[in-house]
Scaffold this motif. Structure first.
Motif, PDB file in Angstrom:
ATOM      1  N   LEU A   4     -15.803   8.777  11.493  1.00 14.62           N
ATOM      2  CA  LEU A   4     -14.664   8.454  10.625  1.00 14.62           C
ATOM      3  C   LEU A   4     -13.340   8.755  11.318  1.00 14.62           C
ATOM      4  CD1 LEU A   4     -15.997   9.703   7.169  1.00 14.62           C
ATOM      5  CD2 LEU A   4     -16.010   7.368   8.103  1.00 14.62           C
ATOM      6  N   ASP A  16      -9.619   6.573  11.681  1.00 19.63           N
ATOM      7  CA  ASP A  16      -8.272   7.133  11.524  1.00 19.63           C
ATOM      8  C   ASP A  16      -7.425   6.865  12.765  1.00 19.63           C
ATOM      9  OD1 ASP A  16      -8.812   8.110   8.990  1.00 19.63           O
ATOM     10  OD2 ASP A  16      -9.343  10.114   9.709  1.00 19.63           O
ATOM     11  N   ARG A  18      -6.638   3.093  12.983  1.00 20.68           N
ATOM     12  CA  ARG A  18      -5.660   2.731  11.948  1.00 20.68           C
ATOM     13  C   ARG A  18      -4.258   3.149  12.368  1.00 20.68           C
ATOM     14  NH1 ARG A  18      -7.311   5.774   7.863  1.00 20.68           N
ATOM     15  NH2 ARG A  18      -8.769   4.236   7.073  1.00 20.68           N
ATOM     16  N   LEU A  43     -19.785   4.696   4.904  1.00 20.33           N
ATOM     17  CA  LEU A  43     -18.589   4.258   4.177  1.00 20.33           C
ATOM     18  C   LEU A  43     -18.810   4.336   2.668  1.00 20.33           C
ATOM     19  CD1 LEU A  43     -17.422   1.184   6.287  1.00 20.33           C
ATOM     20  CD2 LEU A  43     -16.468   3.505   6.271  1.00 20.33           C
ATOM     21  N   ALA A  83     -18.835   8.108   1.684  1.00 20.56           N
ATOM     22  CA  ALA A  83     -17.491   8.680   1.792  1.00 20.56           C
ATOM     23  C   ALA A  83     -16.490   7.968   0.889  1.00 20.56           C
ATOM     24  CB  ALA A  83     -17.016   8.628   3.243  1.00 20.56           C
ATOM     25  N   ASP A  84     -16.937   6.955   0.142  1.00 25.46           N
ATOM     26  CA  ASP A  84     -16.089   6.167  -0.756  1.00 25.46           C
ATOM     27  C   ASP A  84     -14.902   5.552  -0.006  1.00 25.46           C
ATOM     28  OD1 ASP A  84     -15.530   4.994  -3.208  1.00 25.46           O
ATOM     29  OD2 ASP A  84     -14.275   6.674  -3.876  1.00 25.46           O
ATOM     30  N   LEU A  85     -15.199   4.970   1.162  1.00 22.76           N
ATOM     31  CA  LEU A  85     -14.164   4.364   1.997  1.00 22.76           C
ATOM     32  C   LEU A  85     -14.320   2.847   2.136  1.00 22.76           C
ATOM     33  CD1 LEU A  85     -14.015   7.013   4.852  1.00 22.76           C
ATOM     34  CD2 LEU A  85     -12.335   6.638   3.030  1.00 22.76           C
ATOM     35  N   GLU A  86     -15.232   2.266   1.377  1.00 22.54           N
ATOM     36  CA  GLU A  86     -15.487   0.828   1.497  1.00 22.54           C
ATOM     37  C   GLU A  86     -14.232  -0.020   1.290  1.00 22.54           C
ATOM     38  OE1 GLU A  86     -19.766  -0.162  -0.154  1.00 22.54           O
ATOM     39  OE2 GLU A  86     -18.637   1.178  -1.471  1.00 22.54           O
ATOM     40  N   SER A  87     -13.373   0.393   0.385  1.00 26.66           N
ATOM     41  CA  SER A  87     -12.185  -0.407   0.095  1.00 26.66           C
ATOM     42  C   SER A  87     -11.024  -0.110   1.044  1.00 26.66           C
ATOM     43  CB  SER A  87     -11.741  -0.183  -1.349  1.00 26.66           C
ATOM     44  OG  SER A  87     -11.361   1.165  -1.540  1.00 26.66           O
ATOM     45  N   THR A  88     -11.119   0.938   1.855  1.00 22.12           N
ATOM     46  CA  THR A  88     -10.002   1.281   2.742  1.00 22.12           C
ATOM     47  C   THR A  88     -10.225   0.892   4.198  1.00 22.12           C
ATOM     48  OG1 THR A  88     -10.825   3.514   3.145  1.00 22.12           O
ATOM     49  CG2 THR A  88      -9.336   3.235   1.279  1.00 22.12           C
ATOM     50  N   ILE A  89     -11.451   0.587   4.572  1.00 19.38           N
ATOM     51  CA  ILE A  89     -11.757   0.176   5.940  1.00 19.38           C
ATOM     52  C   ILE A  89     -11.927  -1.343   5.936  1.00 19.38           C
ATOM     53  CG2 ILE A  89     -13.361   0.376   7.884  1.00 19.38           C
ATOM     54  CD1 ILE A  89     -11.863   2.998   7.248  1.00 19.38           C
TER      55      ILE A  89
END
Length: 112
Positions: free
Chosen positions: A65, A69, A72, A94, A97-103
């Protein structure tokens, strides 16, 4: 870079659409994540799209992860865009970590 040194092989090539594609074969973990970040950021240039092809990543640890960062931050600083093509292990992390919508994700360019 060799698999023995990093746990992964990193390659970079031009995509058919003029983007830069950086592909990984192997594992992204505490040992390989910093080297992968350096590899990616040293090759991307301004106003060019970067695709991280992680479709052949077998293990993607939480240290991976930090790569997202770094990418990005670096691409924002030079005006480039980026996205990933995720393997099952990357997608799983993803989701957890609940990052599906941010990556930003994209589909593979060829059917496998």
């Amino acid at each position: 870079m060799s698999v023995a040194a990093t746990g992964a092989i990193f390659t970079a090539h031009d995509g058919t659409d003029g983007s830069l594609v950086v592909a990984v074969h192997g594992d992204i973990d505490m040992r390989s994540a910093p080297m992968f970040s350096d590899f990616v950021c040293s090759r991307v240039s301004s106003k060019r799209h970067l695709t991280l092809d992680l479709s052949n990543v077998e293990f993607f640890g939480i240290a991976g992860l930090t790569v997202f960062d770094a990418v990005r931050e670096y691409t924002a600083g030079i005006g480039a865009s980026w996205s990933i093509v995720a393997s099952r292990s990357v997608t799983r992390l993803l989701q957890v970590a609940d990052l599906e919508s941010t990556i930003p994700t994209s589909r593979p360019t060829t059917d496998q």
